[in-house]
Write an enzyme that holds these catalytic residues in place. Structure first.
Site, PDB file in Angstrom:
ATOM      1  N   TYR A  34      61.963  97.636  -2.130  1.00  0.00           N
ATOM      2  CA  TYR A  34      63.392  97.477  -2.383  1.00  0.00           C
ATOM      3  C   TYR A  34      63.863  96.079  -1.993  1.00  0.00           C
ATOM      4  CZ  TYR A  34      68.408  98.008  -2.037  1.00  0.00           C
ATOM      5  OH  TYR A  34      69.748  97.827  -2.188  1.00  0.00           O
ATOM      6  N   GLU A  35      63.442  95.639  -0.799  1.00  0.00           N
ATOM      7  CA  GLU A  35      63.845  94.303  -0.345  1.00  0.00           C
ATOM      8  C   GLU A  35      63.289  93.220  -1.269  1.00  0.00           C
ATOM      9  OE1 GLU A  35      64.077  94.509   4.449  1.00  0.00           O
ATOM     10  OE2 GLU A  35      62.294  95.374   3.532  1.00  0.00           O
ATOM     11  N   TYR A  36      62.041  93.457  -1.731  1.00  0.00           N
ATOM     12  CA  TYR A  36      61.421  92.505  -2.648  1.00  0.00           C
ATOM     13  C   TYR A  36      62.226  92.418  -3.954  1.00  0.00           C
ATOM     14  CZ  TYR A  36      57.945  90.388  -5.722  1.00  0.00           C
ATOM     15  OH  TYR A  36      57.304  89.572  -6.623  1.00  0.00           O
ATOM     16  N   ASP A  37      62.585  93.601  -4.488  1.00  0.00           N
ATOM     17  CA  ASP A  37      63.376  93.625  -5.723  1.00  0.00           C
ATOM     18  C   ASP A  37      64.695  92.881  -5.560  1.00  0.00           C
ATOM     19  OD1 ASP A  37      61.438  95.043  -6.973  1.00  0.00           O
ATOM     20  OD2 ASP A  37      62.420  96.995  -6.754  1.00  0.00           O
ATOM     21  N   SER A  82      26.962  82.947 -20.509  1.00  0.00           N
ATOM     22  CA  SER A  82      26.689  84.296 -20.020  1.00  0.00           C
ATOM     23  C   SER A  82      25.662  84.208 -18.897  1.00  0.00           C
ATOM     24  CB  SER A  82      26.170  85.169 -21.151  1.00  0.00           C
ATOM     25  OG  SER A  82      24.998  84.598 -21.671  1.00  0.00           O
ATOM     26  N   ILE A  83      25.543  85.285 -18.161  1.00  0.00           N
ATOM     27  CA  ILE A  83      24.605  85.326 -17.039  1.00  0.00           C
ATOM     28  C   ILE A  83      23.461  86.247 -17.419  1.00  0.00           C
ATOM     29  CG2 ILE A  83      24.348  86.013 -14.614  1.00  0.00           C
ATOM     30  CD1 ILE A  83      27.269  85.432 -14.200  1.00  0.00           C
ATOM     31  N   GLU A 116      27.705  88.553  -4.826  1.00  0.00           N
ATOM     32  CA  GLU A 116      29.071  88.995  -5.131  1.00  0.00           C
ATOM     33  C   GLU A 116      29.033  90.315  -5.891  1.00  0.00           C
ATOM     34  OE1 GLU A 116      30.771  85.824  -7.444  1.00  0.00           O
ATOM     35  OE2 GLU A 116      30.419  84.336  -5.877  1.00  0.00           O
ATOM     36  N   LYS A 118      29.826  92.558  -8.905  1.00  0.00           N
ATOM     37  CA  LYS A 118      30.074  92.233 -10.308  1.00  0.00           C
ATOM     38  C   LYS A 118      31.181  93.158 -10.814  1.00  0.00           C
ATOM     39  CE  LYS A 118      27.511  91.498 -14.600  1.00  0.00           C
ATOM     40  NZ  LYS A 118      28.405  92.291 -15.447  1.00  0.00           N
ATOM     41  N   ASP A 120      33.668  94.900 -13.177  1.00  0.00           N
ATOM     42  CA  ASP A 120      33.577  95.220 -14.597  1.00  0.00           C
ATOM     43  C   ASP A 120      34.933  94.995 -15.254  1.00  0.00           C
ATOM     44  OD1 ASP A 120      32.396  95.984 -16.909  1.00  0.00           O
ATOM     45  OD2 ASP A 120      32.433  98.132 -16.489  1.00  0.00           O
ATOM     46  N   ARG A 139      37.155  84.310 -22.314  1.00  0.00           N
ATOM     47  CA  ARG A 139      35.864  83.675 -22.490  1.00  0.00           C
ATOM     48  C   ARG A 139      35.584  83.391 -23.970  1.00  0.00           C
ATOM     49  NH1 ARG A 139      30.853  85.612 -23.509  1.00  0.00           N
ATOM     50  NH2 ARG A 139      29.172  84.263 -22.824  1.00  0.00           N
ATOM     51  N   GLU A 180      37.705  87.316 -12.720  1.00  0.00           N
ATOM     52  CA  GLU A 180      37.528  88.518 -13.521  1.00  0.00           C
ATOM     53  C   GLU A 180      38.824  89.318 -13.444  1.00  0.00           C
ATOM     54  OE1 GLU A 180      34.518  88.675 -14.904  1.00  0.00           O
ATOM     55  OE2 GLU A 180      34.323  90.719 -15.659  1.00  0.00           O
ATOM     56  N   TYR A 232      36.247  83.899  -8.723  1.00  0.00           N
ATOM     57  CA  TYR A 232      34.883  83.803  -8.210  1.00  0.00           C
ATOM     58  C   TYR A 232      34.264  82.408  -8.256  1.00  0.00           C
ATOM     59  CZ  TYR A 232      33.792  84.630 -13.165  1.00  0.00           C
ATOM     60  OH  TYR A 232      33.741  84.568 -14.527  1.00  0.00           O
ATOM     61  N   LYS A 320      22.061  94.592 -12.470  1.00  0.00           N
ATOM     62  CA  LYS A 320      22.892  95.686 -12.984  1.00  0.00           C
ATOM     63  C   LYS A 320      22.471  97.023 -12.386  1.00  0.00           C
ATOM     64  CE  LYS A 320      24.805  95.039 -17.048  1.00  0.00           C
ATOM     65  NZ  LYS A 320      26.203  95.031 -17.489  1.00  0.00           N
ATOM     66  N   CYS A 414      46.585 123.174 -38.044  1.00  0.00           N
ATOM     67  CA  CYS A 414      46.880 122.977 -36.629  1.00  0.00           C
ATOM     68  C   CYS A 414      46.518 124.248 -35.862  1.00  0.00           C
ATOM     69  CB  CYS A 414      48.359 122.660 -36.461  1.00  0.00           C
ATOM     70  SG  CYS A 414      48.890 122.662 -34.747  1.00  0.00           S
ATOM     71  N   CYS A 417      50.153 125.886 -34.757  1.00  0.00           N
ATOM     72  CA  CYS A 417      51.183 126.403 -35.660  1.00  0.00           C
ATOM     73  C   CYS A 417      50.647 126.689 -37.052  1.00  0.00           C
ATOM     74  CB  CYS A 417      52.345 125.428 -35.752  1.00  0.00           C
ATOM     75  SG  CYS A 417      51.917 123.910 -36.613  1.00  0.00           S
ATOM     76  N   CYS A 430      49.313 116.925 -36.545  1.00  0.00           N
ATOM     77  CA  CYS A 430      50.171 117.999 -37.023  1.00  0.00           C
ATOM     78  C   CYS A 430      51.578 117.426 -37.119  1.00  0.00           C
ATOM     79  CB  CYS A 430      50.152 119.180 -36.045  1.00  0.00           C
ATOM     80  SG  CYS A 430      51.459 120.371 -36.368  1.00  0.00           S
ATOM     81  N   CYS A 435      56.156 122.653 -34.133  1.00  0.00           N
ATOM     82  CA  CYS A 435      54.854 123.149 -33.677  1.00  0.00           C
ATOM     83  C   CYS A 435      54.920 123.554 -32.205  1.00  0.00           C
ATOM     84  CB  CYS A 435      53.808 122.054 -33.873  1.00  0.00           C
ATOM     85  SG  CYS A 435      52.204 122.462 -33.186  1.00  0.00           S
TER      86      CYS A 435
HETATM   87 ZN   LIG Z   1      51.054 122.301 -35.066  1.00  0.00          ZN
END
Ligand SMILES: [Zn+2]
Length: 673
Positions: A34-37, A82-83, A116, A118, A120, A139, A180, A232, A320, A414, A417, A430, A435
């Site tokens: 709140y204070e930040y806002d 690439s690695i 490090e 990795k 994803d 990249r 990343e 990184y 990996k 469906c 229905c 549908c 429905c």
């Molecule tokens: Zn339906």
């Protein structure tokens, strides 16, 4: 001494930057949200009055860019190569031996490595000139990437400007940081839940979600995804001397970038392997996906001597982790109908243990996928967790078939229905707005804790009420009678009465909750709040045209179109009339614009008993919005006790301590502007 406007702005920006770092980088916030806002609001307000003082590194400029029509291309100063990947300890040892061969070092000599996690996610490049963030890119093909500067600015961990805390130290004139960008698991789940609610295709894993979010043309949507980053390396630098990679990481951290806390310097390849093994086991402790480890030679002097292969540097390699898989059987394939009518196939599985949980269901995404993978009912399948979270069918084990497996037929109707379904890309939909499956989901959404918060109106009860034709839309909730409820399964007199009360109470929710509850496509609780800040009533929102909506900060063209289309729908308008006719509040209760109320601001409140007009939560929010505090127990420091019906022992204590007591009416009078 009073500050000049410029100084005041500078002070606010510094404070916000400081708290961003505390919150997003160091995980150690010093002030409340709140204070930040309030800091952001104040800065925005001053900047609106003095637009000439807005600079690109102002925290208000993180989100504000207009949607792009396309991304322009940026050529990387240093290619983002690439690695090479390895999958075994033996390959890691070979990597170490190769380095020693090239350097002409004995095999029993040690080489230091930085290991490090990795992450994803999506690799990005961030360019800074004189400490100012000037551009960022994906990249791409390694030589050219997309200019995603506007989207990267929305990542709160990316400093828009950095400097040394010791201001005497000179910052490098030009520097390129690489990192990343990723989506934390809980944000990924939240995003997919929202997508499911809206009947939109879900992301297969957090990496896809991060990549998709970074490639959105509208930065306002990217901003809401809560992307994170780990930096990184420094890929390019001018005016900066560095000897080792460990030193480089330390410096990046000093600049205010988040660096993964588990990166470690290891003496030799044996220790590297040990550390890789440790994280192979520990990776699920983290709130983000790690798919391996990255091993880098520590001494930067050796980089030139090691050089490159045709596609990768020789001083770095990745290790990996094996994804965990399990084999199980598909017992049946069922179809489910989403809130907006999307029909998706789901496999019910023989329960199987996988990556720490028991899995018995897996989404099959869409009907084309079933066909492409030739997945049949009764098949044995290989199951894997996408991003280690969502169970996914990798492929069927065709050699295990015995002829009893059945090809799944795409439904023509469906399942809820029986209307004829239509194809929309890879999805079936549908289109029957009546429905029951869709109606149920819409009503569940409406009654949910985050929307109208009707206690006791849970999913099972909603199913029953729709099946018994007592609810055809969410407005019907307000037409339910005690007699309708009391004869239902598992419903006693007491709970029927409680539910009637809860429904009655929910008529007084604030406008933002109502907007969120309506189930407008692309409008979640956050967007609903934004809308409620701009419109005083549902009627005003319904009348707004697309241009007016788009003019609102944070509302992009997609959202604006959804809203306009929603209120254009005749059936929706009828439902809203039904809500109004039963006295459901469609006005804003708290006008945010009034800001602090001098009678409330800085005062401490305690609430006891049941209030007529507000829920406990609403009353607390109201007081906080007006600058007051709410505590749970009465003390000498309490300014006011607000009493509703059936006040508890707090009333007694307040009298004892001579705390001023307000009934609801007196409180109302106090807060009215
Ligand atoms: Zn339906």
């Amino acid at each position: 001494m009073t500050l000049s406007i410029k100084e005041k702005i500078e002070q606010l920006r510094n404070a916000i930057q400081y708290h961003d770092r505390k919150y997003y980088v160091e995980n150690n916030p010093e002030i409340s949200d709140y204070e930040y806002d309030q800091l952001i609001k104040e800065l925005k307000h001053i900047e609106e009055l003095h637009p000439n003082l807005i600079t690109p590194d102002s925290p208000t400029q993180r989100v504000g860019g207009e949607p792009l029509t396309h991304f322009s291309t940026i050529e990387h100063k240093i290619p983002m190569l690439s690695i090479d990947n390895t999958y075994s300890k033996e390959e890691l040892k070979e990597f170490d031996r190769r380095i020693k061969r090239i350097l002409g070092i004995d095999n029993d000599h040690d080489i230091e490595y930085v290991v490090e996690l990795k992450i994803d996610g999506v690799a990005v490049s961030l360019f800074y000139e004189q400490g100012l963030f000037v551009r960022g890119a994906t990249r791409g093909d390694g030589f050219r990437g997309d200019d995603v500067t506007a989207n990267l600015k929305t990542v709160r961990q990316v400093p828009l400007r950095f400097e040394f805390s010791d201001k005497k130290q000179k910052i490098p004139s030009v520097i390129e940081i690489r990192g990343e960008v990723y989506l934390p698991n809980k944000e990924f789940q939240k995003l997919n839940e929202e997508k499911e609610e809206k009947g939109e295709p879900q992301f297969a894993n957090p990496r896809n979600a991060a990549a998709g979010s970074l490639k959105l043309l509208d930065p306002r949507i990217t901003a809401r995804r809560n992307l994170r980053i780990f930096a990184y390396t420094i890929a390019y630098r001018e005016g900066l001397e560095l000897k080792t990679h460990a030193e480089c990481l330390e410096l990046i951290q000093k600049f205010g970038f988040p660096v993964n806390p588990y990166n470690q310097l290891r003496k030799n390849i044996e220790e590297v392997i040990q550390y890789c093994n440790e994280w192979d086991k520990r990776r699920r402790e983290l709130d983000y996906m790690v798919d391996g480890m990255v091993i880098k030679v520590n001494s930067l002097d050796l980089y030139n001597r090691l050089g490159y292969t045709s596609k990768s540097p020789r001083w770095v390699i990745s290790y990996k982790f094996q994804p965990e898989q399990a084999i199980t059987k598909i017992e049946e394939i069922v179809v489910q109908v989403g809130k907006s009518g999307t029909i998706t196939p789901v496999a019910n599985l023989a329960p199987v243990q996988l990556a720490g949980t028991i899995v018995c269901r897996a989404t099959l995404h869409n009907f084309d996928e079933i066909q492409r993978k030739d997945i049949r009912v009764g098949d044995h399948i290989v199951l894997q967790k996408a991003g280690e979270i969502i169970p996914q069918v990798v492929h069927a084990l065709k050699e295990k078939r015995n002829g009893t497996e059945e090809i799944f037929q795409e439904p023509a109707n469906c399942p809820s229905c029986n209307s004829v379904v239509k194809r929309e890309g890879v999805y079936l939909r549908c289109y029957n707005s009546l429905c029951p499956a869709q109606t149920k989901r819409l009503i569940k959404y409406f009654a949910n804790r985050n929307a109208m918060d009707i206690e006791g109106l849970g999913p099972a009860l909603i199913e029953q009420l729709v099946d018994k034709n007592l609810l055809k839309d969410y407005a019907d909730i307000y037409y339910l009678q005690y007699d309708d409820l009391v004869n239902l399964e598992r419903m006693g007199k007491k709970s029927a009465l409680n539910l009637i009360h809860a429904i009655e109470e929910s008529k007084h929710r604030d406008l933002n909750r109502l907007i969120s509850a309506l189930g407008i496509n692309n409008v979640g609780s956050h967007t609903a709040e934004v809308l409620a800040e701009h419109f005083d009533s549902l009627g005003a929102l319904a009348k707004a045209n697309q241009d007016e909506l788009e003019a609102i900060y944070e509302i992009g063209p997609t959202i604006a179109r959804s809203i306009a289309e929603f209120f254009h729908n005749k059936r929706i308008r009828e439902i809203i009339e039904k809500l109004k006719a039963q006295g459901v509040n469609t006005q804003k209760l708290v006008t945010q614009k009034t800001g602090k109320n001098p009678k409330v601001s800085g005062k401490s409140f305690v609430i006891t008993g049941i209030l007529k007009k507000y829920s406990r939560n609403e009353a607390e929010t109201l007081i906080k919005n007006l600058g007051g505090r709410v505590t749970s127990s009465v003390s000498k420091k309490t300014s006011y006790l607000i009493t509703g019906e059936d006040p508890g022992t707090k009333l007694h204590k307040a009298k004892e301590l001579n705390v001023q007591i307000l009934d609801e009416e007196a409180f109302e009078k106090m807060i009215s502007p």
